[in-house]
Design an enzyme around this catalytic site. Structure first.
Site, PDB file in Angstrom:
ATOM      1  N   GLY A  11       0.710  -1.250   0.055  1.00 56.02           N
ATOM      2  CA  GLY A  11       0.006   0.011  -0.163  1.00 56.02           C
ATOM      3  C   GLY A  11       0.808   1.399  -0.033  1.00 56.02           C
ATOM      4  O   GLY A  11       1.975   1.177  -0.167  1.00 56.02           O
ATOM      5  N   TRP A  13       2.143   3.246   2.453  1.00 54.16           N
ATOM      6  CA  TRP A  13       3.258   3.277   3.229  1.00 54.16           C
ATOM      7  C   TRP A  13       4.392   2.332   3.087  1.00 54.16           C
ATOM      8  O   TRP A  13       5.525   2.474   3.101  1.00 54.16           O
ATOM      9  CB  TRP A  13       2.347   3.263   4.731  1.00 54.16           C
ATOM     10  CG  TRP A  13       3.283   3.599   5.737  1.00 54.16           C
ATOM     11  CD1 TRP A  13       3.479   2.907   7.111  1.00 54.16           C
ATOM     12  CD2 TRP A  13       4.285   4.654   5.973  1.00 54.16           C
ATOM     13  NE1 TRP A  13       4.426   3.589   7.915  1.00 54.16           N
ATOM     14  CE2 TRP A  13       5.193   4.499   7.027  1.00 54.16           C
ATOM     15  CE3 TRP A  13       4.888   5.612   5.038  1.00 54.16           C
ATOM     16  CZ2 TRP A  13       6.144   5.536   7.687  1.00 54.16           C
ATOM     17  CZ3 TRP A  13       6.105   6.314   5.415  1.00 54.16           C
ATOM     18  CH2 TRP A  13       6.639   6.452   6.534  1.00 54.16           C
ATOM     19  N   GLY A  14       3.965   0.944   2.848  1.00 50.30           N
ATOM     20  CA  GLY A  14       4.641   0.083   2.608  1.00 50.30           C
ATOM     21  C   GLY A  14       5.588   0.438   1.104  1.00 50.30           C
ATOM     22  O   GLY A  14       6.828   0.303   1.086  1.00 50.30           O
ATOM     23  N   ARG A  34      -1.077 -10.354  -3.604  1.00 49.21           N
ATOM     24  CA  ARG A  34      -0.886 -10.808  -5.036  1.00 49.21           C
ATOM     25  C   ARG A  34       0.498 -11.295  -5.614  1.00 49.21           C
ATOM     26  O   ARG A  34       0.460 -11.265  -6.791  1.00 49.21           O
ATOM     27  CB  ARG A  34      -1.621  -9.519  -5.905  1.00 49.21           C
ATOM     28  CG  ARG A  34      -3.136  -9.660  -5.546  1.00 49.21           C
ATOM     29  CD  ARG A  34      -3.791  -8.212  -6.159  1.00 49.21           C
ATOM     30  NE  ARG A  34      -3.567  -7.215  -5.253  1.00 49.21           N
ATOM     31  CZ  ARG A  34      -4.438  -7.063  -4.144  1.00 49.21           C
ATOM     32  NH1 ARG A  34      -5.338  -7.983  -3.878  1.00 49.21           N
ATOM     33  NH2 ARG A  34      -4.274  -5.968  -3.507  1.00 49.21           N
ATOM     34  N   LYS A  81      -0.649   1.447  12.087  1.00 48.54           N
ATOM     35  CA  LYS A  81      -1.186   2.521  13.207  1.00 48.54           C
ATOM     36  C   LYS A  81      -2.677   1.974  13.469  1.00 48.54           C
ATOM     37  O   LYS A  81      -3.558   2.328  12.999  1.00 48.54           O
ATOM     38  CB  LYS A  81      -1.118   3.857  12.730  1.00 48.54           C
ATOM     39  CG  LYS A  81       0.269   4.313  12.617  1.00 48.54           C
ATOM     40  CD  LYS A  81       0.580   5.838  12.211  1.00 48.54           C
ATOM     41  CE  LYS A  81       1.901   6.260  12.122  1.00 48.54           C
ATOM     42  NZ  LYS A  81       1.915   7.688  11.506  1.00 48.54           N
ATOM     43  N   GLY A 109       5.683   7.992  13.325  1.00 51.96           N
ATOM     44  CA  GLY A 109       6.129   9.332  13.403  1.00 51.96           C
ATOM     45  C   GLY A 109       5.196  10.093  12.347  1.00 51.96           C
ATOM     46  O   GLY A 109       4.372   9.783  11.733  1.00 51.96           O
ATOM     47  N   SER A 113       2.672   9.526   3.703  1.00 56.41           N
ATOM     48  CA  SER A 113       3.511   8.850   2.531  1.00 56.41           C
ATOM     49  C   SER A 113       3.552   9.780   1.204  1.00 56.41           C
ATOM     50  O   SER A 113       4.369   9.677   0.573  1.00 56.41           O
ATOM     51  CB  SER A 113       2.549   7.486   2.485  1.00 56.41           C
ATOM     52  OG  SER A 113       1.548   7.701   1.896  1.00 56.41           O
ATOM     53  N   LYS A 164      -3.812   9.216  17.718  1.00 55.64           N
ATOM     54  CA  LYS A 164      -3.831  10.398  17.071  1.00 55.64           C
ATOM     55  C   LYS A 164      -4.783  10.414  15.795  1.00 55.64           C
ATOM     56  O   LYS A 164      -5.412  11.371  15.446  1.00 55.64           O
ATOM     57  CB  LYS A 164      -2.536  11.122  16.578  1.00 55.64           C
ATOM     58  CG  LYS A 164      -1.815  10.523  15.702  1.00 55.64           C
ATOM     59  CD  LYS A 164      -2.208  10.455  14.240  1.00 55.64           C
ATOM     60  CE  LYS A 164      -1.400   9.645  13.144  1.00 55.64           C
ATOM     61  NZ  LYS A 164      -1.778   9.146  12.034  1.00 55.64           N
ATOM     62  N   ASN A 229      -7.599   9.989   7.765  1.00 52.13           N
ATOM     63  CA  ASN A 229      -8.402  10.044   8.769  1.00 52.13           C
ATOM     64  C   ASN A 229      -9.194  11.613   8.803  1.00 52.13           C
ATOM     65  O   ASN A 229     -10.240  11.731   9.231  1.00 52.13           O
ATOM     66  CB  ASN A 229      -7.442   9.869  10.097  1.00 52.13           C
ATOM     67  CG  ASN A 229      -7.327   8.385  10.195  1.00 52.13           C
ATOM     68  OD1 ASN A 229      -8.258   7.445  10.557  1.00 52.13           O
ATOM     69  ND2 ASN A 229      -6.025   7.947   9.996  1.00 52.13           N
TER      70      ASN A 229
HETATM   71  N1  LIG Z   1      -0.107   5.962   4.060  1.00 52.96           N
HETATM   72  C1  LIG Z   1       0.515   6.708   5.195  1.00 52.96           C
HETATM   73  O1  LIG Z   1       0.904   7.859   5.093  1.00 52.96           O
HETATM   74  C2  LIG Z   1       0.891   6.011   6.575  1.00 52.96           C
HETATM   75  C3  LIG Z   1       1.857   6.495   7.111  1.00 52.96           C
HETATM   76  C4  LIG Z   1       2.278   6.032   8.350  1.00 52.96           C
HETATM   77  C5  LIG Z   1       1.514   4.554   8.632  1.00 52.96           C
HETATM   78  N2  LIG Z   1       0.839   4.404   7.940  1.00 52.96           N
HETATM   79  C6  LIG Z   1      -0.093   3.052   8.207  1.00 52.96           C
HETATM   80  O2  LIG Z   1       0.163   1.997   7.619  1.00 52.96           O
HETATM   81  C7  LIG Z   1      -0.734   0.993   7.451  1.00 52.96           C
HETATM   82  C8  LIG Z   1      -0.785   0.814   6.030  1.00 52.96           C
HETATM   83  O3  LIG Z   1      -1.431   2.215   5.588  1.00 52.96           O
HETATM   84  P1  LIG Z   1      -1.312   2.531   3.999  1.00 52.96           P
HETATM   85  O4  LIG Z   1      -1.689   3.880   3.873  1.00 52.96           O
HETATM   86  O5  LIG Z   1      -0.240   1.643   3.349  1.00 52.96           O
HETATM   87  O6  LIG Z   1      -2.722   1.656   3.593  1.00 52.96           O
HETATM   88  P2  LIG Z   1      -3.245   1.139   2.099  1.00 52.96           P
HETATM   89  O7  LIG Z   1      -4.615   1.056   2.177  1.00 52.96           O
HETATM   90  O8  LIG Z   1      -2.711   1.966   1.227  1.00 52.96           O
HETATM   91  O9  LIG Z   1      -2.624  -0.408   2.256  1.00 52.96           O
HETATM   92  C9  LIG Z   1      -2.766  -1.392   3.277  1.00 52.96           C
HETATM   93  C10 LIG Z   1      -2.005  -2.587   2.729  1.00 52.96           C
HETATM   94  O10 LIG Z   1      -2.453  -3.634   3.574  1.00 52.96           O
HETATM   95  C11 LIG Z   1      -2.633  -4.800   2.853  1.00 52.96           C
HETATM   96  N3  LIG Z   1      -3.550  -5.890   3.630  1.00 52.96           N
HETATM   97  C12 LIG Z   1      -4.745  -5.594   3.988  1.00 52.96           C
HETATM   98  N4  LIG Z   1      -5.174  -6.584   4.469  1.00 52.96           N
HETATM   99  C13 LIG Z   1      -4.395  -7.691   4.330  1.00 52.96           C
HETATM  100  C14 LIG Z   1      -4.273  -9.015   4.541  1.00 52.96           C
HETATM  101  N5  LIG Z   1      -5.348  -9.782   5.130  1.00 52.96           N
HETATM  102  N6  LIG Z   1      -3.327  -9.837   4.151  1.00 52.96           N
HETATM  103  C15 LIG Z   1      -2.136  -9.227   3.536  1.00 52.96           C
HETATM  104  N7  LIG Z   1      -1.952  -7.657   3.291  1.00 52.96           N
HETATM  105  C16 LIG Z   1      -3.079  -7.051   3.684  1.00 52.96           C
HETATM  106  C17 LIG Z   1      -3.110  -4.419   1.450  1.00 52.96           C
HETATM  107  O11 LIG Z   1      -2.964  -5.283   0.465  1.00 52.96           O
HETATM  108  C18 LIG Z   1      -2.345  -3.119   1.399  1.00 52.96           C
HETATM  109  O12 LIG Z   1      -1.052  -3.441   0.513  1.00 52.96           O
HETATM  110  C19 LIG Z   1      -1.815   1.681   8.326  1.00 52.96           C
HETATM  111  O13 LIG Z   1      -1.983   0.912   9.424  1.00 52.96           O
HETATM  112  C20 LIG Z   1      -1.704   3.143   8.457  1.00 52.96           C
HETATM  113  O14 LIG Z   1      -2.141   3.681   9.383  1.00 52.96           O
HETATM  114  C21 LIG Z   1       0.211   4.776   6.798  1.00 52.96           C
HETATM  115  O1  LIG Z   2      -3.490   9.202   6.064  1.00 57.18           O
HETATM  116  P1  LIG Z   2      -3.608   8.982   7.597  1.00 57.18           P
HETATM  117  O2  LIG Z   2      -4.587   9.620   8.232  1.00 57.18           O
HETATM  118  O3  LIG Z   2      -3.798   7.400   7.790  1.00 57.18           O
HETATM  119  O4  LIG Z   2      -2.371   9.447   8.275  1.00 57.18           O
HETATM  120  C1  LIG Z   2      -0.898   8.574   7.547  1.00 57.18           C
HETATM  121  C2  LIG Z   2       0.069   8.682   8.908  1.00 57.18           C
HETATM  122  O5  LIG Z   2      -0.351   8.160   9.791  1.00 57.18           O
HETATM  123  C3  LIG Z   2       0.606  10.303   9.071  1.00 57.18           C
HETATM  124  O6  LIG Z   2       1.738  10.268  10.192  1.00 57.18           O
END
Ligand SMILES: NC(=O)c1ccc[n+]([C@@H]2O[C@H](COP(=O)([O-])OP(=O)(O)OC[C@H]3O[C@@H](n4cnc5c(N)ncnc54)[C@H](O)[C@@H]3O)[C@@H](O)[C@H]2O)c1
Ligand SMILES: O=P(O)(O)OC[C@H](O)CO
Length: 307
Positions: A11, A13-14, A34, A81, A109, A113, A164, A229
């Site tokens: 996703g 963040w990854g 996938r 998170k 932190g 992303s 948060k 959020n």
């Molecule tokens: N996007 C940001 O800016 C950001 C920053 C810091 C932390 N985070 C945290 O990171 C986490 C992911 O956020 P994101 O923005 O990448 O979300 P996203 O929706 O873009 O991606 C989520 C990922 O989780 C995978 N996933 C979900 N269920 C699954 C399962 N059962 N098996 C395997 N994979 C699974 C999805 O395939 C996808 O690759 C969240 O907890 C988010 O709060 C996000």
């Molecule tokens: O897009 P949000 O609300 O999941 O926030 C992303 C990160 O947690 C910010 O640090």
């Protein structure tokens, strides 16, 4: 030294974290559900496994890994998170329970992303009970565009980033209703008080909430339309239903599930969380944004601390 890093979750963040490790010359593989390769294939000779899956996928991914023979040298990093709806556990608690002999590091932190993918500078925290593991992860990700601090309070760092998200929904409502800068400052400050109250009861250190992973992330997420959020709160204030919002939302807004879990935990433990309660009632469509605001403004008057 070059490390082999596998990132679970492709996703937003990854993918951003993969970019940061790659620019430092590390060998990085992003694994998703996938992927054409199996987990057993991609985890061969890995040094660091970083999970950036959303909360709903954490238990599933953990159980898949438990079936594999993994060297105890491997460091787990969790960047999710969220809170587990069944147990109210944090992701790092789930990883540590499943892999008691491995070091587990929390990475959290103020890290939107999209900004990181635009190569804008940012800072984050890596926290672990195993200092040497946190230092390895610090080296993997540190660069001139990403400053990484270590911390010895993994629970506090993880809860800052998780709690948060509830306040970010409230902040979006505040801006959507155009309540002004004074209201926003009051909301975020009282929101931080609420995060500290439940976080310290949980076992986290108070000062951690005043650092990057607490106050830092609260400011970033509570003030940015890039936050999913925040977008949920903003659009609720503009009159959309949660179902309508989620139909079009890009990615995961963890704060929706976190609010429910937090309400459960605060009720069980008799901890006052008035902002969280109003966000919960709003998400359940039990109150309108304006009613939620009034409920908060008309609570019993009291000293700033001591509540
Ligand atoms: N996007 C940001 O800016 C950001 C920053 C810091 C932390 N985070 C945290 O990171 C986490 C992911 O956020 P994101 O923005 O990448 O979300 P996203 O929706 O873009 O991606 C989520 C990922 O989780 C995978 N996933 C979900 N269920 C699954 C399962 N059962 N098996 C395997 N994979 C699974 C999805 O395939 C996808 O690759 C969240 O907890 C988010 O709060 C996000
Ligand atoms: O897009 P949000 O609300 O999941 O926030 C992303 C990160 O947690 C910010 O640090």
């Amino acid at each position: 030294m070059t490390k082999s890093v596998v990132i679970l979750g492709a996703g937003a963040w990854g993918s951003a974290l993969a970019t940061l490790a790659k620019i430092n010359g590390h060998k990085v593989h992003i694994w998703s559900r996938r992927d054409s390769q199996t987990l057993a294939e991609v985890l061969k000779d890995v040094d660091v496994i970083l999970s950036a899956v959303s909360m709903k996928g954490v238990r599933n991914v953990v159980s898949q890994l438990q079936c594999l023979p993994l060297s105890p040298e491997i460091i787990f990093v969790t960047a999710t998170k969220g809170l587990d709806p069944q147990t109210t556990c944090t992701p790092s608690q789930i990883w540590q329970e499943a892999f008691p002999n491995h070091p587990v590091v929390v990475l959290s932190g103020p890290n939107l992303s999209q900004e990181i993918q635009q190569e804008l500078p940012a800072a984050t925290v890596v926290a672990s009970n195993v200092v040497s593991a946190a230092e390895v992860v610090q080296l993997v990700f540190s660069s001139n565009r990403f400053r990484v601090y270590t911390n010895a309070d993994p629970l506090g760092v993880e809860l800052g980033g998780t709690l948060k998200n509830v306040m970010a929904i409230a902040a979006g409502v505040c801006d959507g209703l155009q309540l002004g800068t004074n209201a926003k400052a009051a909301l975020l400050t009282r929101g931080l008080t609420e995060m500290v109250r439940i976080g310290v009861h949980w076992g986290a250190k108070q000062e951690t909430f005043y650092g990057l992973s607490g106050l830092g992330d609260l400011l970033a997420t509570g003030n940015s339309p890039l936050s999913r959020n925040y977008q949920v709160g903003y659009q609720l204030a503009c009159g959309k239903t949660l179902t309508e919002i989620l139909t079009h939302l890009q990615g995961t807004a963890e704060g929706i599930n976190t609010t429910k879990v937090l309400m459960l935990r605060s009720k069980q433990q008799n901890i006052s969380m008035p902002i969280t309660e109003q966000v919960y009632r709003l998400l359940q469509a039990e109150v309108t944004p304006r009613q939620a605001l009034l409920e908060l403004m008309l609570r019993d008057i009291k000293p700033e601390y001591n509540d």
